[in-house]
Write an enzyme that holds these catalytic residues in place. Structure first.
Site, mmCIF file in Angstrom:
data_model
loop_
_atom_site.group_PDB
_atom_site.id
_atom_site.type_symbol
_atom_site.label_atom_id
_atom_site.label_comp_id
_atom_site.label_asym_id
_atom_site.label_seq_id
_atom_site.Cartn_x
_atom_site.Cartn_y
_atom_site.Cartn_z
ATOM 1 N N GLY A 1 7.562 2.615 0.315
ATOM 2 C CA GLY A 1 6.671 1.630 -0.330
ATOM 3 C C GLY A 1 7.175 1.252 -1.708
ATOM 4 N N TYR B 1 0.550 11.441 14.981
ATOM 5 C CA TYR B 1 1.283 10.448 14.161
ATOM 6 C C TYR B 1 1.790 9.312 15.052
ATOM 7 C CZ TYR B 1 5.042 8.496 11.249
ATOM 8 O OH TYR B 1 5.869 7.649 10.554
ATOM 9 N N THR C 1 0.839 -1.200 0.000
ATOM 10 C CA THR C 1 0.000 0.000 0.000
ATOM 11 C C THR C 1 0.879 1.257 0.000
ATOM 12 O OG1 THR C 1 -0.184 0.249 2.412
ATOM 13 C CG2 THR C 1 -1.727 -1.270 1.346
ATOM 14 N N GLY C 2 0.365 2.313 -0.635
ATOM 15 C CA GLY C 2 1.105 3.585 -0.676
ATOM 16 C C GLY C 2 2.487 3.419 -1.264
ATOM 17 N N SER C 3 2.545 2.849 -2.485
ATOM 18 C CA SER C 3 3.867 2.488 -3.025
ATOM 19 C C SER C 3 4.229 3.233 -4.311
ATOM 20 C CB SER C 3 3.949 0.976 -3.230
ATOM 21 O OG SER C 3 2.796 0.475 -3.860
ATOM 22 N N THR C 4 3.608 4.404 -4.538
ATOM 23 C CA THR C 4 3.992 5.168 -5.735
ATOM 24 C C THR C 4 5.303 5.927 -5.522
ATOM 25 O OG1 THR C 4 2.681 7.075 -5.060
ATOM 26 C CG2 THR C 4 1.586 5.466 -6.499
ATOM 27 N N SER D 1 7.090 3.078 13.104
ATOM 28 C CA SER D 1 8.108 4.130 13.083
ATOM 29 C C SER D 1 8.717 4.254 14.469
ATOM 30 C CB SER D 1 7.425 5.447 12.703
ATOM 31 O OG SER D 1 8.166 6.554 13.149
ATOM 32 N N GLY E 1 8.773 6.665 -2.320
ATOM 33 C CA GLY E 1 9.335 6.468 -0.980
ATOM 34 C C GLY E 1 9.595 5.017 -0.597
HETATM 35 N N1 LIG Z 1 10.100 8.677 5.726
HETATM 36 C C1 LIG Z 1 10.492 8.398 6.948
HETATM 37 O O1 LIG Z 1 11.502 8.938 7.445
HETATM 38 C C2 LIG Z 1 9.740 7.363 7.745
HETATM 39 C C3 LIG Z 1 10.252 6.986 9.006
HETATM 40 C C4 LIG Z 1 9.584 6.016 9.741
HETATM 41 C C5 LIG Z 1 8.429 5.437 9.246
HETATM 42 N N2 LIG Z 1 7.942 5.825 8.033
HETATM 43 C C6 LIG Z 1 6.694 5.168 7.572
HETATM 44 O O2 LIG Z 1 6.954 4.516 6.335
HETATM 45 C C7 LIG Z 1 5.798 4.559 5.509
HETATM 46 C C8 LIG Z 1 6.145 5.185 4.162
HETATM 47 O O3 LIG Z 1 6.654 6.493 4.366
HETATM 48 P P1 LIG Z 1 7.231 7.385 3.164
HETATM 49 O O4 LIG Z 1 8.020 8.491 3.774
HETATM 50 O O5 LIG Z 1 7.865 6.504 2.143
HETATM 51 O O6 LIG Z 1 5.859 7.980 2.593
HETATM 52 P P2 LIG Z 1 5.635 8.999 1.366
HETATM 53 O O7 LIG Z 1 6.892 9.231 0.613
HETATM 54 O O8 LIG Z 1 4.878 10.188 1.903
HETATM 55 O O9 LIG Z 1 4.657 8.143 0.443
HETATM 56 C C9 LIG Z 1 3.350 7.878 0.847
HETATM 57 C C10 LIG Z 1 2.705 6.976 -0.172
HETATM 58 O O10 LIG Z 1 1.374 6.724 0.245
HETATM 59 C C11 LIG Z 1 0.473 6.984 -0.831
HETATM 60 N N3 LIG Z 1 -0.776 7.419 -0.239
HETATM 61 C C12 LIG Z 1 -0.981 8.519 0.536
HETATM 62 N N4 LIG Z 1 -2.256 8.521 0.974
HETATM 63 C C13 LIG Z 1 -2.855 7.394 0.471
HETATM 64 C C14 LIG Z 1 -4.153 6.804 0.601
HETATM 65 N N5 LIG Z 1 -5.089 7.391 1.333
HETATM 66 N N6 LIG Z 1 -4.414 5.616 -0.035
HETATM 67 C C15 LIG Z 1 -3.446 5.001 -0.775
HETATM 68 N N7 LIG Z 1 -2.187 5.511 -0.906
HETATM 69 C C16 LIG Z 1 -1.908 6.683 -0.307
HETATM 70 C C17 LIG Z 1 1.174 7.993 -1.694
HETATM 71 O O11 LIG Z 1 0.748 7.799 -3.033
HETATM 72 P P3 LIG Z 1 -0.182 8.812 -3.877
HETATM 73 O O12 LIG Z 1 0.182 10.215 -3.435
HETATM 74 O O13 LIG Z 1 0.221 8.488 -5.269
HETATM 75 O O14 LIG Z 1 -1.584 8.414 -3.532
HETATM 76 C C18 LIG Z 1 2.632 7.546 -1.556
HETATM 77 O O15 LIG Z 1 2.924 6.510 -2.457
HETATM 78 C C19 LIG Z 1 4.750 5.349 6.297
HETATM 79 O O16 LIG Z 1 3.905 4.470 6.984
HETATM 80 C C20 LIG Z 1 5.576 6.156 7.276
HETATM 81 O O17 LIG Z 1 4.865 6.501 8.434
HETATM 82 C C21 LIG Z 1 8.573 6.769 7.288
#
Ligand SMILES: NC(=O)c1ccc[n+]([C@@H]2O[C@H](COP(=O)([O-])OP(=O)(O)OC[C@H]3O[C@@H](n4cnc5c(N)ncnc54)[C@H](OP(=O)(O)O)[C@@H]3O)[C@@H](O)[C@H]2O)c1
Length: 264
Positions: A20, A154, A13-16, A141, A18
């Site tokens: 995912g 969060y 899920t959410g894999s476009t 996280s 980052g």
């Molecule tokens: N980045 C960090 O430093 C970090 C650290 C710890 C944990 N995490 C966790 O890791 C996971 C991924 O984080 P990330 O930073 O890679 O996220 P990200 O870059 O913000 O990407 C979020 C993804 O979720 C999709 N998305 C958003 N809302 C959605 C919805 N309602 N339904 C379906 N898809 C949806 C977006 O795609 P579209 O915009 O195309 O819909 C995008 O592909 C999250 O759970 C985050 O809490 C991240």
């Protein structure tokens, strides 16, 4: 270790973009049929092309749906009826003064970060149990354990996900299905570079800039650099594999030592 996921279908899920996106690439490289997900046709189609190119696998498709809504989740379940591997990666984050987070915002965070995962687990776990094999992996996280004062909403969702994973692992006890959480630490995803540059300036090359950022602003990190999305993906691919058959109900850290604790 040889990880072979051929014959398995994985929904990320959410894999476009980052983490995912990196997980989708990792699973496809390991031989899984991978379904990427996001909210819009165009971004999902672009991600499918990117994941195919990066993994060298053609077995990558997309399922469009906003998983924060019942209808969106239903559309994804209809498009992907019985995955063997479910990665609940979707998650939103942002900062806000704690006393200014209103009811609607608390609900939005819960719907997007927690209920999206619960809905899919409810839809897919019975089939996994029936087939006697399955993997559910939820992206938590460091904020699940060390609640940041400016991200209480969060942090609450990520602590909840740990509970959800532990609870559903019990529901799946003895069935061949494992349910785990991955505690990711500060990761080098889109937008982070700009954020780092804002704080430490533009002069230093990226490696030195991120080191300075971590030492000054994230001193708990033992890694002293941001985590690359592929490093999180490696743990997820392992947990998704038959090799991780004895790991369930757990929370595994890929946080660069950020959480100052021996457990989890
Ligand atoms: N980045 C960090 O430093 C970090 C650290 C710890 C944990 N995490 C966790 O890791 C996971 C991924 O984080 P990330 O930073 O890679 O996220 P990200 O870059 O913000 O990407 C979020 C993804 O979720 C999709 N998305 C958003 N809302 C959605 C919805 N309602 N339904 C379906 N898809 C949806 C977006 O795609 P579209 O915009 O195309 O819909 C995008 O592909 C999250 O759970 C985050 O809490 C991240």
């Amino acid at each position: 270790m040889q990880i072979d996921l051929s014959g398995r279908t994985a929904l990320v899920t959410g894999s476009t973009q980052g983490i995912g996106h990196a997980i989708a690439v990792g699973l496809a490289r390991a031989g899984a049929r991978v379904v990427v997900n996001g909210r819009g046709e165009e971004r999902v189609a672009a991600a499918v092309r990117d994941v195919r190119a990066a993994s060298g696998s053609d077995d990558v498709t997309g399922a469009v749906g906003d998983l924060a809504t019942e209808e969106g989740a239903a559309a994804v379940v209809e498009a992907v009826p019985g995955p063997d591997i479910l990665v609940n990666n979707l998650g939103i984050f942002g900062s806000a003064p704690p006393l200014e987070i209103d009811d609607a915002e608390w609900r939005r965070y819960f719907e997007v970060n927690v209920l999206s995962a619960v809905r899919l687990i409810r839809a897919y776990l019975p089939g996994m149990k029936e087939r006697g094999w399955g993997r559910v992996i939820d992206l938590a996280s460091d904020s699940a354990v060390v609640i940041p004062a400016e991200m209480i909403h969060y942090g609450m969702t990520k602590t909840s996900l740990l509970a959800v994973g532990r609870g559903f692992a019990k529901d799946a006890a003895g069935t061949g299905v494992t349910v785990n959480s991955v505690i990711a630490g500060p990761t080098h995803t889109g937008g982070v570079e700009g954020f780092v540059r804002e704080l430490v300036g533009d002069e230093l090359p990226w490696d030195e800039a991120q080191h300075e950022f971590m030492v000054k602003y994230r001193p708990q990190s033992l890694l002293q650099r941001l985590i690359e999305p592929e490093e999180i993906a490696n743990m997820v691919v392992y947990l998704a594999s038959p090799l991780a058959s004895a790991t369930t109900g757990g929370a595994l850290r890929v946080d660069g030592g950020y959480v100052d604790s021996l457990l989890p």
